[in-house]
Design a protein around this motif. Structure first.
Motif, mmCIF file in Angstrom:
data_model
loop_
_atom_site.group_PDB
_atom_site.id
_atom_site.type_symbol
_atom_site.label_atom_id
_atom_site.label_comp_id
_atom_site.label_asym_id
_atom_site.label_seq_id
_atom_site.Cartn_x
_atom_site.Cartn_y
_atom_site.Cartn_z
ATOM 1 N N GLY A 91 0.792 -1.220 0.000
ATOM 2 C CA GLY A 91 0.000 0.000 0.000
ATOM 3 C C GLY A 91 0.826 1.272 0.000
ATOM 4 O O GLY A 91 0.286 2.359 -0.192
ATOM 5 N N ASP A 92 2.111 1.184 0.213
ATOM 6 C CA ASP A 92 2.988 2.349 0.244
ATOM 7 C C ASP A 92 3.168 2.898 -1.174
ATOM 8 O O ASP A 92 3.288 2.145 -2.135
ATOM 9 C CB ASP A 92 4.344 1.941 0.831
ATOM 10 C CG ASP A 92 5.155 3.115 1.312
ATOM 11 O OD1 ASP A 92 4.599 4.226 1.403
ATOM 12 O OD2 ASP A 92 6.350 2.924 1.601
ATOM 13 N N ARG A 93 3.148 4.219 -1.312
ATOM 14 C CA ARG A 93 3.378 4.869 -2.604
ATOM 15 C C ARG A 93 4.694 5.629 -2.529
ATOM 16 O O ARG A 93 4.861 6.490 -1.665
ATOM 17 C CB ARG A 93 2.232 5.813 -2.943
ATOM 18 C CG ARG A 93 0.919 5.083 -3.191
ATOM 19 C CD ARG A 93 -0.246 6.034 -3.422
ATOM 20 N NE ARG A 93 0.010 7.105 -4.362
ATOM 21 C CZ ARG A 93 -0.163 7.037 -5.688
ATOM 22 N NH1 ARG A 93 -0.595 5.917 -6.219
ATOM 23 N NH2 ARG A 93 0.087 8.072 -6.456
ATOM 24 N N LEU A 94 5.624 5.312 -3.440
ATOM 25 C CA LEU A 94 6.963 5.886 -3.414
ATOM 26 C C LEU A 94 7.324 6.491 -4.759
ATOM 27 O O LEU A 94 7.048 5.904 -5.808
ATOM 28 C CB LEU A 94 7.994 4.810 -3.084
ATOM 29 C CG LEU A 94 7.807 4.037 -1.785
ATOM 30 C CD1 LEU A 94 8.740 2.856 -1.735
ATOM 31 C CD2 LEU A 94 8.056 4.957 -0.622
ATOM 32 N N ALA A 95 7.991 7.644 -4.717
ATOM 33 C CA ALA A 95 8.546 8.234 -5.931
ATOM 34 C C ALA A 95 9.838 7.485 -6.265
ATOM 35 O O ALA A 95 10.703 7.302 -5.400
ATOM 36 C CB ALA A 95 8.841 9.715 -5.713
ATOM 37 N N VAL A 96 9.932 7.017 -7.505
ATOM 38 C CA VAL A 96 11.093 6.223 -7.921
ATOM 39 C C VAL A 96 11.599 6.699 -9.274
ATOM 40 O O VAL A 96 10.896 7.382 -10.023
ATOM 41 C CB VAL A 96 10.761 4.714 -8.010
ATOM 42 C CG1 VAL A 96 10.370 4.154 -6.663
ATOM 43 C CG2 VAL A 96 9.702 4.449 -9.040
ATOM 44 N N ALA A 97 12.830 6.298 -9.554
ATOM 45 C CA ALA A 97 13.411 6.421 -10.886
ATOM 46 C C ALA A 97 13.816 5.015 -11.295
ATOM 47 O O ALA A 97 14.348 4.245 -10.476
ATOM 48 C CB ALA A 97 14.621 7.345 -10.867
ATOM 49 N N LEU A 98 13.557 4.661 -12.537
ATOM 50 C CA LEU A 98 13.886 3.314 -13.008
ATOM 51 C C LEU A 98 15.320 3.260 -13.491
ATOM 52 O O LEU A 98 15.791 4.175 -14.168
ATOM 53 C CB LEU A 98 12.954 2.911 -14.147
ATOM 54 C CG LEU A 98 11.478 2.794 -13.795
ATOM 55 C CD1 LEU A 98 10.684 2.398 -15.029
ATOM 56 C CD2 LEU A 98 11.259 1.803 -12.685
ATOM 57 N N LYS A 99 16.013 2.179 -13.111
ATOM 58 C CA LYS A 99 17.350 1.960 -13.658
ATOM 59 C C LYS A 99 17.196 1.664 -15.141
ATOM 60 O O LYS A 99 16.281 0.935 -15.535
ATOM 61 C CB LYS A 99 18.038 0.783 -12.958
ATOM 62 C CG LYS A 99 18.486 1.086 -11.560
ATOM 63 C CD LYS A 99 19.260 -0.095 -11.004
ATOM 64 C CE LYS A 99 19.796 0.208 -9.634
ATOM 65 N NZ LYS A 99 20.575 -0.909 -9.093
ATOM 66 N N PRO A 100 18.060 2.223 -15.972
ATOM 67 C CA PRO A 100 17.911 2.044 -17.416
ATOM 68 C C PRO A 100 17.941 0.566 -17.822
ATOM 69 O O PRO A 100 18.807 -0.192 -17.387
ATOM 70 C CB PRO A 100 19.118 2.785 -17.999
ATOM 71 C CG PRO A 100 19.528 3.748 -16.937
ATOM 72 C CD PRO A 100 19.169 3.100 -15.638
ATOM 73 N N GLY A 101 16.963 0.180 -18.636
ATOM 74 C CA GLY A 101 16.918 -1.171 -19.176
ATOM 75 C C GLY A 101 16.444 -2.240 -18.217
ATOM 76 O O GLY A 101 16.555 -3.421 -18.509
ATOM 77 N N THR A 102 15.941 -1.862 -17.049
ATOM 78 C CA THR A 102 15.483 -2.860 -16.072
ATOM 79 C C THR A 102 14.087 -2.486 -15.582
ATOM 80 O O THR A 102 13.559 -1.423 -15.895
ATOM 81 C CB THR A 102 16.425 -2.936 -14.856
ATOM 82 O OG1 THR A 102 16.339 -1.710 -14.127
ATOM 83 C CG2 THR A 102 17.857 -3.188 -15.258
#
Length: 176
Positions: free
Chosen positions: A106-117
């Motif tokens: 249920g937690d909402r987190l701001a993330v950045a995706l590692k490229p290509g994964t």
């Protein structure tokens, strides 16, 4: 200064004694160099280990960013649905994130995706501090070497306190 009537005799040290003193000095210098190299290796390993997560957490320009809503958690990883911050591009439906940076389902987190994964890295102060945790551990270990091996106690205290502050700040940022 000698008293009147007393003669002082200065004698040279023998060649064997001078060689022994030189060998001992060389041994101490070698020990200090080896301990310093091990401490530097520990610090380099901490930076190397931290950089793979710290780079996307700090330098998010050009990376896919968005919000992960955690749906399920395993032993080490949590997965959830990803909502991109901008439209367009190919974004994964499900993203996995380190369990240590979440409060659970249920937690909402701001993330950045590692490229290509499909692996997300938490952004913001908490994510950046968590990414540098391996460096904090290596600072603590290096402090022990600097204190015990190099006998540089003040430097060791500063190094150890920096490592403890980094670990404490990461814990506090993720907890509160």
């Amino acid at each position: 200064m000698a008293s009147p009537g007393v003669t002082t005799v200065t004698s040279k040290r023998s060649r064997t004694r001078r060689a022994g003193e030189s060998a001992y000095g060389l041994l101490l210098l070698t020990k200090n160099a080896v301990v310093a190299l091990i401490a530097l290796f520990l610090l380099a390993a901490g930076v190397w280990s931290s950089w793979s997560d710290a780079r996307p957490a700090m330098l998010t320009k050009g990376l896919d960013r968005g919000v992960v809503t955690v749906r399920e958690c395993g032993d080490d990883w949590c997965t959830g649905s990803f909502t991109p911050a901008r439209e367009g591009g190919e974004d994964p439906d499900r993203v996995r994130i380190d369990k240590a940076v979440t409060d659970g389902t249920g937690d909402r987190l701001a993330v950045a995706l590692k490229p290509g994964t499909d692996e997300g890295v938490r952004t913001g102060p908490a994510g950046v501090l968590h990414a540098w945790v391996p460096l904090g551990g290596s600072l603590l270990l290096a402090a022990l070497l600097v204190a015990g091996g190099l006998r540089m106690r003040r430097t060791a205290w500063v190094t150890g306190l920096l490592g403890a502050a980094l670990l404490g700040a990461s814990f506090a940022a993720l907890t509160f």
